[in-house]
Design a protein around this motif. Structure first.
Motif, PDB file in Angstrom:
ATOM      1  N   LEU A  51       0.815  -1.207   0.000  1.00 10.48           N
ATOM      2  CA  LEU A  51       0.000   0.000   0.000  1.00 10.48           C
ATOM      3  C   LEU A  51       0.855   1.267   0.000  1.00 10.48           C
ATOM      4  CD1 LEU A  51      -3.076   0.746   0.136  1.00 10.48           C
ATOM      5  CD2 LEU A  51      -2.667   1.254   2.551  1.00 10.48           C
ATOM      6  N   SER A  52       1.934   1.264   0.757  1.00  8.91           N
ATOM      7  CA  SER A  52       2.766   2.465   0.851  1.00  8.91           C
ATOM      8  C   SER A  52       3.370   2.853  -0.494  1.00  8.91           C
ATOM      9  CB  SER A  52       3.881   2.264   1.885  1.00  8.91           C
ATOM     10  OG  SER A  52       4.696   1.150   1.535  1.00  8.91           O
ATOM     11  N   SER A  53       3.649   1.877  -1.345  1.00  3.90           N
ATOM     12  CA  SER A  53       4.213   2.194  -2.659  1.00  3.90           C
ATOM     13  C   SER A  53       3.175   2.888  -3.536  1.00  3.90           C
ATOM     14  CB  SER A  53       4.744   0.931  -3.347  1.00  3.90           C
ATOM     15  OG  SER A  53       3.692   0.035  -3.654  1.00  3.90           O
ATOM     16  N   TYR A  54       1.910   2.467  -3.429  1.00  7.75           N
ATOM     17  CA  TYR A  54       0.839   3.151  -4.165  1.00  7.75           C
ATOM     18  C   TYR A  54       0.609   4.548  -3.586  1.00  7.75           C
ATOM     19  CZ  TYR A  54      -0.467  -1.034  -6.764  1.00  7.75           C
ATOM     20  OH  TYR A  54      -0.456  -2.109  -7.613  1.00  7.75           O
ATOM     21  N   ALA A  55       0.699   4.677  -2.272  1.00 10.40           N
ATOM     22  CA  ALA A  55       0.503   5.983  -1.635  1.00 10.40           C
ATOM     23  C   ALA A  55       1.531   6.981  -2.142  1.00 10.40           C
ATOM     24  CB  ALA A  55       0.601   5.843  -0.118  1.00 10.40           C
ATOM     25  N   SER A  56       2.763   6.527  -2.293  1.00 14.63           N
ATOM     26  CA  SER A  56       3.827   7.391  -2.786  1.00 14.63           C
ATOM     27  C   SER A  56       3.630   7.739  -4.256  1.00 14.63           C
ATOM     28  CB  SER A  56       5.183   6.700  -2.585  1.00 14.63           C
ATOM     29  OG  SER A  56       6.222   7.454  -3.148  1.00 14.63           O
ATOM     30  N   LEU A  92       0.887   7.725  -6.074  1.00 11.96           N
ATOM     31  CA  LEU A  92      -0.367   8.415  -6.409  1.00 11.96           C
ATOM     32  C   LEU A  92      -0.549   9.735  -5.665  1.00 11.96           C
ATOM     33  CD1 LEU A  92      -2.767   5.318  -6.411  1.00 11.96           C
ATOM     34  CD2 LEU A  92      -1.905   6.556  -8.411  1.00 11.96           C
ATOM     35  N   LYS A  93       0.416  10.083  -4.830  1.00 10.47           N
ATOM     36  CA  LYS A  93       0.289  11.279  -3.993  1.00 10.47           C
ATOM     37  C   LYS A  93       0.051  12.535  -4.813  1.00 10.47           C
ATOM     38  CE  LYS A  93       2.666  13.815  -0.307  1.00 10.47           C
ATOM     39  NZ  LYS A  93       3.886  13.888   0.526  1.00 10.47           N
ATOM     40  N   ILE A 130      -5.603   2.171   4.220  1.00 10.15           N
ATOM     41  CA  ILE A 130      -6.528   2.777   3.254  1.00 10.15           C
ATOM     42  C   ILE A 130      -5.920   4.015   2.585  1.00 10.15           C
ATOM     43  CG2 ILE A 130      -8.795   3.867   2.896  1.00 10.15           C
ATOM     44  CD1 ILE A 130      -9.772   2.374   5.384  1.00 10.15           C
ATOM     45  N   ILE A 131      -6.043   4.077   1.255  1.00  7.90           N
ATOM     46  CA  ILE A 131      -5.742   5.286   0.473  1.00  7.90           C
ATOM     47  C   ILE A 131      -7.045   5.716  -0.189  1.00  7.90           C
ATOM     48  CG2 ILE A 131      -4.478   6.235  -1.500  1.00  7.90           C
ATOM     49  CD1 ILE A 131      -2.391   4.019  -1.058  1.00  7.90           C
ATOM     50  N   ILE A 132      -7.357   7.011  -0.120  1.00  8.42           N
ATOM     51  CA  ILE A 132      -8.579   7.491  -0.764  1.00  8.42           C
ATOM     52  C   ILE A 132      -8.249   8.427  -1.927  1.00  8.42           C
ATOM     53  CG2 ILE A 132      -9.987   7.306   1.316  1.00  8.42           C
ATOM     54  CD1 ILE A 132      -9.723  10.395   1.590  1.00  8.42           C
ATOM     55  N   ASN A 133      -9.195   8.503  -2.863  1.00  9.48           N
ATOM     56  CA  ASN A 133      -9.125   9.482  -3.942  1.00  9.48           C
ATOM     57  C   ASN A 133      -9.912  10.705  -3.470  1.00  9.48           C
ATOM     58  OD1 ASN A 133      -9.308  10.999  -6.273  1.00  9.48           O
ATOM     59  ND2 ASN A 133      -9.758   9.256  -7.601  1.00  9.48           N
TER      60      ASN A 133
END
Length: 246
Positions: A181-186, A188-189, A200-203
């Motif tokens: 998840l942290s790689s997607y958070a970085s 998509l930031k 959880i990451i939100i749009n």
């Protein structure tokens, strides 16, 4: 990799276009996966059985049975709107009719290799620009491109059998994949996504409101915010909204 379908009822013409694509691939860094179809009916059958697998369709207008424009209209009616269509024809008068199916390009036969290559390069560059707005996720069975705007949130899913299981939630579906998840958070930031919880990451474009230690999404779903992150997240959302209206 660009998946391209060439649909023409003349073998010589199919092979000519295929040869031009292979030549272009050797001159550039574009990689093509080429499929050949002998009729509009055969191409439509592929769409009905397999679905949307092509980035580009190169359609001959004048074919026995369904012509190229009729074929393209059927494909658009199936709601396959992202595939780009290039028509080939000997008759310029078809050009106006082709506009109804959102045509990328319209080339008059005999096709000049230089003109064909120029148009294909522009089309490939268009897809490269689009790639910056998509995320590629993989399952055990296939790969899927999701538009950033279609993703509501990404969540970690606890599983006894699958390590690092994630769900990508859209309005219509939940897509399962594996990842950190942290790689997607970085990654998509800078595209309006924010990690609100360790799982959880939100749009942010799909947020309705914040309520205490929860965020309410536009579809009504309530998601938890990490207690230590409440102020940080609300500040980030305020900044995001200011940027959107400027």
């Amino acid at each position: 990799m660009f998946n391209i379908a060439i649909c023409d009822d003349e073998e010589q013409q199919r092979e000519r276009v295929k040869t031009m694509l292979v030549s272009l691939s050797l001159k550039t860094n574009f990689d093509f996966q080429i499929s050949l179809f002998t009729s509009g009916e055969q191409l439509l059958s592929h769409y009905r059985e397999v679905g949307d697998t092509f980035n580009i369709l190169i359609l001959d207008v004048e074919m026995g049975g369904m012509n190229g424009i009729q074929t393209a209209k059927e494909i658009r009616n199936m709601k396959f709107l992202d595939v780009q269509i290039m028509f080939l024809t000997s008759y310029p008068e078809y050009m106006v009719e082709s506009f109804d199916v959102i045509t990328f390009q319209y080339l008059i036969k005999p096709i000049q290799p230089q003109v064909f290559e120029e148009k294909m390069i522009k089309l490939c560059q268009y897809f490269q620009a689009l790639d910056k707005k998509y995320v590629l996720i993989k399952s055990d069975y296939d790969e899927l491109l999701l538009k950033y705007d279609d993703i509501l949130w990404i969540e970690v899913v606890k599983s006894l059998t699958i390590k690092n299981k994630l769900n990508f939630v859209t309005q219509e579906n939940v897509h399962e994949t594996k990842g950190i998840l942290s790689s997607y958070a970085s990654g998509l930031k800078d595209h309006g996504f924010l990690q609100i919880h360790r799982s959880i990451i939100i749009n942010l474009m799909h947020v309705q409101k914040f309520s205490g230690t929860q965020v309410v999404m536009l579809n009504g779903t309530e998601l938890p915010i990490g207690r230590s992150k409440v102020k940080e997240i609300k500040d980030a959302y305020t900044k995001y909204m200011i940027m959107r209206i400027q």
